[in-house]
Write a protein that holds these residues in place. Structure first.
Motif, short mmCIF file in Angstrom:
data_model
loop_
_atom_site.label_atom_id
_atom_site.label_comp_id
_atom_site.label_asym_id
_atom_site.label_seq_id
_atom_site.Cartn_x
_atom_site.Cartn_y
_atom_site.Cartn_z
N GLU A 5 -3.30 -3.54 -14.34
CA GLU A 5 -2.94 -5.07 -14.47
C GLU A 5 -1.68 -5.33 -15.01
OE1 GLU A 5 -6.17 -7.81 -15.21
OE2 GLU A 5 -7.47 -6.27 -15.84
N THR A 6 -0.80 -5.80 -14.59
CA THR A 6 0.54 -6.20 -15.07
C THR A 6 0.75 -7.79 -14.77
OG1 THR A 6 1.12 -3.99 -14.33
CG2 THR A 6 2.81 -5.54 -14.88
N VAL A 7 1.56 -8.35 -15.69
CA VAL A 7 1.91 -9.69 -15.86
C VAL A 7 3.11 -9.73 -15.80
CG1 VAL A 7 1.52 -12.00 -16.91
CG2 VAL A 7 -0.46 -10.31 -16.80
N ILE A 8 3.82 -10.34 -14.75
CA ILE A 8 5.35 -10.62 -15.01
C ILE A 8 5.53 -12.14 -14.97
CG2 ILE A 8 5.81 -8.50 -13.41
CD1 ILE A 8 6.06 -10.49 -10.92
N GLY A 9 7.04 -12.35 -15.57
CA GLY A 9 7.28 -13.88 -15.53
C GLY A 9 7.82 -14.39 -14.46
N GLY A 43 0.38 -18.62 -18.31
CA GLY A 43 1.88 -18.42 -17.74
C GLY A 43 2.10 -16.75 -17.28
N GLY A 44 2.87 -16.72 -16.24
CA GLY A 44 3.06 -15.72 -15.55
C GLY A 44 2.35 -15.33 -14.31
N HIS A 45 2.59 -14.22 -13.72
CA HIS A 45 2.00 -13.76 -12.25
C HIS A 45 1.39 -12.50 -12.55
CE1 HIS A 45 4.13 -17.24 -10.46
NE2 HIS A 45 5.14 -17.06 -11.27
N ARG A 46 0.38 -12.41 -12.21
CA ARG A 46 -0.91 -11.04 -12.20
C ARG A 46 -0.46 -10.25 -10.96
NH1 ARG A 46 -6.50 -10.80 -11.57
NH2 ARG A 46 -7.47 -9.08 -12.81
N ILE A 47 -0.52 -8.97 -11.36
CA ILE A 47 -0.37 -7.91 -10.39
C ILE A 47 -1.64 -6.97 -10.67
CG2 ILE A 47 0.68 -6.14 -9.27
CD1 ILE A 47 3.40 -7.73 -9.94
N THR A 48 -2.40 -6.64 -9.70
CA THR A 48 -3.38 -5.51 -9.80
C THR A 48 -3.08 -4.42 -9.11
OG1 THR A 48 -4.75 -6.67 -8.30
CG2 THR A 48 -5.17 -7.23 -10.57
N VAL A 49 -3.65 -3.30 -9.47
CA VAL A 49 -3.41 -2.11 -8.58
C VAL A 49 -4.96 -1.51 -8.45
CG1 VAL A 49 -2.82 0.46 -8.24
CG2 VAL A 49 -1.16 -1.55 -9.33
N GLU A 50 -5.16 -1.35 -7.13
CA GLU A 50 -6.64 -1.03 -6.83
C GLU A 50 -6.91 0.10 -5.98
OE1 GLU A 50 -8.03 -4.23 -4.35
OE2 GLU A 50 -7.94 -5.80 -5.93
N THR A 51 -7.96 0.88 -6.13
CA THR A 51 -8.25 2.17 -5.32
C THR A 51 -8.84 1.66 -3.96
OG1 THR A 51 -10.22 2.34 -6.41
CG2 THR A 51 -8.56 3.45 -7.17
N PRO A 52 -9.32 2.60 -2.97
CA PRO A 52 -9.66 2.38 -1.57
C PRO A 52 -10.99 1.67 -1.84
CG PRO A 52 -8.71 4.56 -1.48
CD PRO A 52 -8.64 4.07 -2.96
N ASP A 53 -11.69 1.68 -2.77
CA ASP A 53 -13.22 0.97 -2.79
C ASP A 53 -12.94 -0.53 -3.51
OD1 ASP A 53 -12.29 1.53 -5.43
OD2 ASP A 53 -14.24 2.73 -5.90
N LYS A 82 0.80 -1.29 -0.05
CA LYS A 82 0.12 -0.13 -0.13
C LYS A 82 0.81 1.09 0.02
CE LYS A 82 -3.87 -2.26 2.24
NZ LYS A 82 -4.88 -1.90 3.52
N LEU A 83 0.46 2.26 -0.71
CA LEU A 83 1.04 3.42 -0.91
C LEU A 83 0.23 4.49 -1.20
CD1 LEU A 83 4.03 5.08 -1.06
CD2 LEU A 83 3.77 4.79 -3.60
N GLY A 84 -0.22 5.15 -0.24
CA GLY A 84 -1.14 6.17 -0.46
C GLY A 84 -2.60 5.87 -0.47
N GLU A 85 -3.25 6.00 -1.43
CA GLU A 85 -4.67 5.63 -1.87
C GLU A 85 -4.54 4.03 -2.72
OE1 GLU A 85 -7.16 7.58 -4.54
OE2 GLU A 85 -5.51 8.94 -4.98
N PHE A 86 -3.30 3.86 -2.93
CA PHE A 86 -3.22 2.76 -3.97
C PHE A 86 -2.82 1.23 -3.24
CE2 PHE A 86 -2.77 6.44 -6.47
CZ PHE A 86 -3.50 6.23 -7.66
N THR A 87 -3.44 0.26 -3.59
CA THR A 87 -3.10 -1.07 -3.07
C THR A 87 -2.80 -1.99 -4.38
OG1 THR A 87 -4.58 -0.81 -1.15
CG2 THR A 87 -3.77 -3.01 -1.75
N ALA A 88 -1.40 -2.51 -4.18
CA ALA A 88 -0.99 -3.38 -5.29
C ALA A 88 -1.20 -4.66 -4.59
CB ALA A 88 0.37 -3.27 -5.53
N ARG A 89 -1.80 -5.64 -5.48
CA ARG A 89 -2.20 -7.11 -5.04
C ARG A 89 -1.54 -8.05 -5.90
NH1 ARG A 89 -5.79 -7.74 -1.35
NH2 ARG A 89 -6.65 -5.64 -1.73
N TYR A 90 -1.23 -9.21 -5.34
CA TYR A 90 -0.97 -10.45 -6.09
C TYR A 90 -1.89 -11.10 -6.30
CZ TYR A 90 1.27 -14.78 -7.48
OH TYR A 90 1.42 -16.09 -8.18
#
Length: 444
Positions: free
Chosen positions: A404-408, A376-386, A361-369
């Motif tokens: 949304e981001t996908v890393i290998g 294949g790959g691993h998905r990352i999402t960035v969400e708002t407080p809601d 969490k940084l400020g109002e944003f939350t990055a989640r695995y």
């Protein structure tokens, strides 16, 4: 190691074992006059011969004992003088030197003098006199007690001195210097505001820069940081200074004599006005917001002596501790660099437990695995407080940011999440509400 036969009657034997020539002559003469008797000789005769030799050796043994004691006293006085010169000495240390200078006391009597003087000035009771009579040590104590203002014949002496000691003003604390030494700088964290590469300064020790001979580098445990630096963007605009045994140098793309630089020894660490001018000239004409020191040991000590040439800026840090921690500190510092036109969110990222799914969490944003992708790959999402995806954000360059981001490689998960959080932290939201889905409109 001495392998030749041991002949105690030969002066060269004793000289080879560290004895002075005059002592060696006495030792050899005693063994020549009183050699060992054969093993089959009378036991009492052999004992008498050993006593005779011991008496003959007593002068040299006494001289050696006196020399050792004189060396001990000189070493103790020198240590006390060094403490006072460095500002670490106290009143007792100064009393010891005063006893030596004024009363010509040796070390033992000077210590007793200082004990008496300190007892008098602190308002303590004097030591009780025992029936063993006066000795040089007790006389020195009495001398120090009297010099400190004590008087055994005064009934109210202790009360008076205790009152005077309690009424003395407390020593004022020494003000701290306005320019902290690099050795006291904190370790790098993600709290400071990111700075542009053109306004950042990196100071490397020669081992960290790879400027040490291979034979010497094997004895120095330092991380080689240049590969990580060369893999980062913006390092061409970074100001880099290297500390070596010959002074301060600007890091260049090619250093033909880099491998020939010797390691810095503690004996060579000293202040030199020329080195201070050298460092000032390397930093002239540049303004800095962020400085990192990646140097340890003697290299850091050399920089401390010339720290007055360093500029004061917003963020000043240094790497420390183990090699792994130094590399981690360096990566944290590299991640805070800004490219031209780039904007990143500042502040500390709060990480959640990985067992429940890593979150940051940084400020109002939350990055989640969000788990593995089917393809294949691993998905990352960035969400708002809601809890919704952070859609509608653009970077300072006007580029839309995908929530949304996908890393290998999952090993880079935390680094990728931190990068996305900082990108969104410095972004601008152009769309206030989420655009309706076309399928929802068709259904309606």
């Amino acid at each position: 190691m001495i392998s030749e036969p041991f002949d105690p009657a030969d002066e060269a034997t004793w000289i080879a074992r560290g004895r002075r020539p005059d002592h060696a002559a006495i030792l050899a003469d005693a063994w020549r006059r009183f050699p060992d008797l054969p093993n089959d000789a009378d036991r009492e005769a052999r004992r008498a011969r050993m006593r005779q030799r011991a008496l003959a050796l007593r002068p040299v043994m006494d001289a050696m004992s006196k020399a050792a004691d004189a060396e001990r006293q000189a070493r103790n006085f020198a240590f006390t003088e060094t403490r006072i010169a460095s500002g670490k000495g106290d009143d007792r240390d100064r009393a010891i030197l005063r006893a030596r200078n004024l009363h010509r006391y040796d070390w033992d009597r000077a210590v007793r003098y200082a004990s008496g003087w300190f007892a008098a000035t602190a308002g303590w009771e004097p030591e009780a006199r025992r029936g063993q009579g006066e000795t040089p040590a007790t006389l020195a104590y009495e001398e120090g007690f009297a010099d400190g203002g004590g008087n055994r014949d005064d009934l109210f002496d202790t009360a008076r001195r205790a009152y005077d000691a309690a009424s003395l003003p407390e020593a004022q604390p020494v003000p701290t210097t306005g320019r902290p030494l690099p050795s006291t700088w904190p370790k790098p964290t993600d709290d400071p505001v990111p700075a542009r590469w053109a306004r950042r300064l990196l100071i490397l020790g020669a081992p960290e820069a790879g400027w040490i001979r291979e034979s010497a580098a094997a004895k120095i445990e330092s991380p080689l940081l240049l590969p990580a630096l060369q893999a980062s963007e913006g390092q061409d605009e970074l100001a880099i200074v290297v500390i070596s045994s010959t002074g301060f140098h600007a890091l260049q793309n090619s250093m033909p004599d880099a491998a020939a630089i010797e390691s810095l020894s503690g004996d060579a660490v000293s202040f030199d006005p020329r080195l201070e001018d050298q460092l000032r000239s390397l930093l002239a004409g540049r303004d800095f917001d962020d400085i990192l020191i990646a140097a340890q040991g003697d290299y850091l000590a050399l920089l401390d002596l010339h720290a007055v040439a360093l500029p004061l800026c917003r963020t000043m840090e240094r790497t420390r501790n183990t090699l792994l921690q130094q590399r981690a500190h360096f990566r944290i510092w590299l991640d805070r660099g800004l490219m031209p036109g780039e904007s990143l969110g500042a502040g500390h990222i709060r990480w959640g437990k990985a067992v429940k799914g890593l979150t940051g969490k940084l400020g109002e944003f939350t990055a989640r695995y969000a788990g593995k992708q089917p393809g294949g790959g691993h998905r990352i999402t960035v969400e708002t407080p809601d809890g919704q995806l952070a859609s509608g954000y653009v970077s300072a360059r006007g580029e839309p940011l995908s929530p949304e981001t996908v890393i290998g490689n999952r090993a880079h998960l935390r680094k990728a999440m931190a990068s996305r959080l900082r990108a969104f932290g410095g972004a601008t939201r152009l769309v206030a509400n989420r655009a309706p889905d076309l399928l929802d409109l068709a259904t309606a």
